[in-house]
Design a protein around this motif. Structure first.
Motif, short mmCIF file in Angstrom:
data_model
loop_
_atom_site.label_atom_id
_atom_site.label_comp_id
_atom_site.label_asym_id
_atom_site.label_seq_id
_atom_site.Cartn_x
_atom_site.Cartn_y
_atom_site.Cartn_z
N GLY A 153 0.80 -1.23 0.00
CA GLY A 153 0.00 0.00 0.00
C GLY A 153 0.83 1.27 0.00
O GLY A 153 0.27 2.38 0.01
N ASP A 154 2.17 1.13 0.02
CA ASP A 154 3.02 2.33 0.10
C ASP A 154 4.13 2.33 -0.95
O ASP A 154 5.13 3.05 -0.77
CB ASP A 154 3.63 2.44 1.51
CG ASP A 154 2.56 2.74 2.56
OD1 ASP A 154 2.01 3.84 2.53
OD2 ASP A 154 2.26 1.85 3.37
N ALA A 155 3.98 1.51 -1.97
CA ALA A 155 4.96 1.48 -3.07
C ALA A 155 6.38 1.22 -2.62
O ALA A 155 7.32 1.92 -3.02
CB ALA A 155 4.89 2.79 -3.89
N LEU A 156 6.56 0.22 -1.78
CA LEU A 156 7.89 -0.08 -1.27
C LEU A 156 8.44 -1.34 -1.91
O LEU A 156 7.77 -2.38 -1.90
CB LEU A 156 7.87 -0.25 0.26
CG LEU A 156 7.28 0.92 1.04
CD1 LEU A 156 7.28 0.62 2.52
CD2 LEU A 156 8.06 2.20 0.78
N PRO A 157 9.66 -1.27 -2.44
CA PRO A 157 10.24 -2.46 -3.04
C PRO A 157 10.57 -3.53 -1.99
O PRO A 157 10.81 -4.66 -2.33
CB PRO A 157 11.51 -1.94 -3.71
CG PRO A 157 11.78 -0.61 -3.15
CD PRO A 157 10.51 -0.08 -2.57
N GLY A 158 10.57 -3.19 -0.72
CA GLY A 158 10.88 -4.14 0.36
C GLY A 158 11.41 -3.37 1.55
O GLY A 158 12.39 -2.66 1.41
N LEU A 159 10.73 -3.53 2.70
CA LEU A 159 11.17 -2.78 3.89
C LEU A 159 12.52 -3.31 4.38
O LEU A 159 12.78 -4.50 4.33
CB LEU A 159 10.14 -2.93 5.01
CG LEU A 159 9.11 -1.83 5.13
CD1 LEU A 159 8.05 -2.21 6.14
CD2 LEU A 159 9.74 -0.50 5.52
#
Ligand SMILES: C=C(CC[C@@H](C)[C@H]1CC[C@H]2C3=CC[C@H]4[C@H](C)[C@@H](O)CC[C@]4(C)[C@H]3CC[C@]12C)C(C)C
Ligand SMILES: C[S@@+](CC[C@H](N)C(=O)[O-])C[C@H]1O[C@@H](n2cnc3c(N)ncnc32)[C@H](O)[C@@H]1O
Length: 358
Positions: free
Chosen positions: A253-259
């Motif tokens: 939901g936040d356009a993150l490639p991977g936290l």
């Protein structure tokens, strides 16, 4: 009572009820946008729904998100879809901050932003960089507080337009400049900034080392860089399916490639040559929870959802807006769960110095 009076009374009550529903129900934030002005950023109205589908298609082949060439498109698409909704429902600063008892969300946001520039210790007139500036909420607060010249960079053209408009309106366009570009390859000379900050933005980079390296390059020797990073904390357990679901929910939901994990941040900073001056998770007690604002807004989100549905039905808002809003609705819940369980922080702060030239 005759029937005309009855109809008029009912109509008045309905109009009053609608006004109350729209204006007072839930916590409305100070915004630069109204519901009737929602757009798909730089995307044509009729293509918003398709772009929303395209955004999700990235998650079907996550490896593609990790390749540097695909990231600008992925992040840019996301911000075309969400920028107006963020401004409308949250304000001009696209980040979290610890709640401060007795202070409004707006004040808490400003204090969190000013703290960043205070730690950079820059003088009035110096030139600093905001890497991933959004529509410039932090940039304006920081310029007004420090009297430094702030250059902001964002990958999203629509945000550049919004940020420039807000800068002008706030009378801060002589101190604030906005550039459209990729913070992985910035159009700035080596050693050209007296300070750099990034607020909840570098989490979008597929590779933290690349963005830290680029920031290191443009920073003058002896100057400081501060970042508020999104990370999983020491409480996150990769073997707990509930934890994994929450973190995946946040990424999607936040356009993150991977936290990243909190441990990666200082390690990467040192690898590119920075000295780590200070590192602290600002979400940890005695800070008050950053996620209460998200939870308290829930009633307003329902109201917003009904409004967006009506506006899209009437053809005022683009069709896909309802889907985007629903995605954010779900994301808010994952973020609040991540905060409550202490497995996620959006404000792992790191302050670094580029060593002075020999
Ligand atoms: C740093 C990033 C963004 C952080 C936050 C600014 C946004 C994260 C989730 C967003 C929202 C969730 C729910 C929305 C709600 C359903 C809607 O009615 C009004 C807007 C929201 C509150 C919206 C506002 C912005 C967020 C809190 C990421 C992307 C790295
Ligand atoms: C969550 S917003 C935060 C914006 C701003 N720091 C604030 O707090 O209001 C993240 C920002 O990072 C920007 N961003 C993400 N990836 C980027 C990239 N590769 N190059 C430039 N900007 C990028 C987005 O366009 C967006 O403006």
């Amino acid at each position: 009572m005759d029937s005309l009076t009855l109809i008029c009374t009912a109509a008045l009550l309905a109009a009053g009820g609608l006004y109350w529903f729209v204006c007072f129900f839930g916590s409305a934030e100070v915004k630069g946008k109204r519901a009737v002005q929602l757009t798909g950023g730089s995307i044509d109205k009729e293509n918003v729904q398709d772009n929303y589908k395209q955004y999700w298609s990235f998650f079907r082949s996550p490896k593609e998100i990790e390749t540097a060439e695909k990231v600008p498109v992925f992040v840019d698409t996301f911000y075309n879809l969400v920028t107006d909704i963020y401004e409308w429902g949250w304000g001009q600063s696209f980040h979290f901050s610890p709640s401060l008892p007795g202070k409004s969300n707006r004040e808490a946001t400003r204090i969190h932003e000013e703290m960043a520039v205070d730690l950079l210790g820059v003088k009035p007139g110096s030139r600093i960089l905001d890497a991933g500036c959004g529509v410039g909420g932090p940039m304006r607060a920081i310029a007004a507080h420090s009297k430094a010249n702030v250059v902001g960079i964002t990958i999203n053209e629509y945000q550049v337009k919004r940020a420039r408009m807000h800068n002008k309106k706030a009378g801060l366009d002589s101190l604030c400049e906005v550039v459209c570009g990729n913070f992985l390859q910035m159009p700035f000379a080596d050693n050209s900034f007296d300070g750099v900050y990034s607020i909840e933005a570098t989490c979008h980079a597929p590779n933290l080392e690349e963005v830290y390296q680029e920031i290191y390059r443009v920073l003058k020797p002896g100057s400081l860089y501060i970042s508020y990073e999104w990370v999983t904390t020491e409480l996150y357990k990769a073997e707990d399916p509930e934890h994994v679901e929450i973190i995946h929910g946040i990424e999607r939901g936040d356009a993150l490639p991977g936290l990243r994990t909190y441990k990666d941040i200082a390690q990467v900073a040192k690898k590119v040559g920075f000295e780590v001056v200070k590192e602290k998770d600002l979400a940890k007690p005695p800070s008050h929870p950053w996620w209460t604002r998200l939870k308290m807004g829930r009633m307003a989100y329902w109201r917003n959802h009904i409004l967006v549905t009506i506006l899209a039905f009437l053809g005022i808002a683009p069709k896909g807006t309802v889907d985007v809003h629903e995605m954010l609705f779900v994301t808010a819940d994952y973020l609040a769960q991540g905060g409550e369980k202490g497995i996620f922080s959006p404000m792992h702060m790191i302050l670094c110095r580029k060593p002075a030239a020999e």
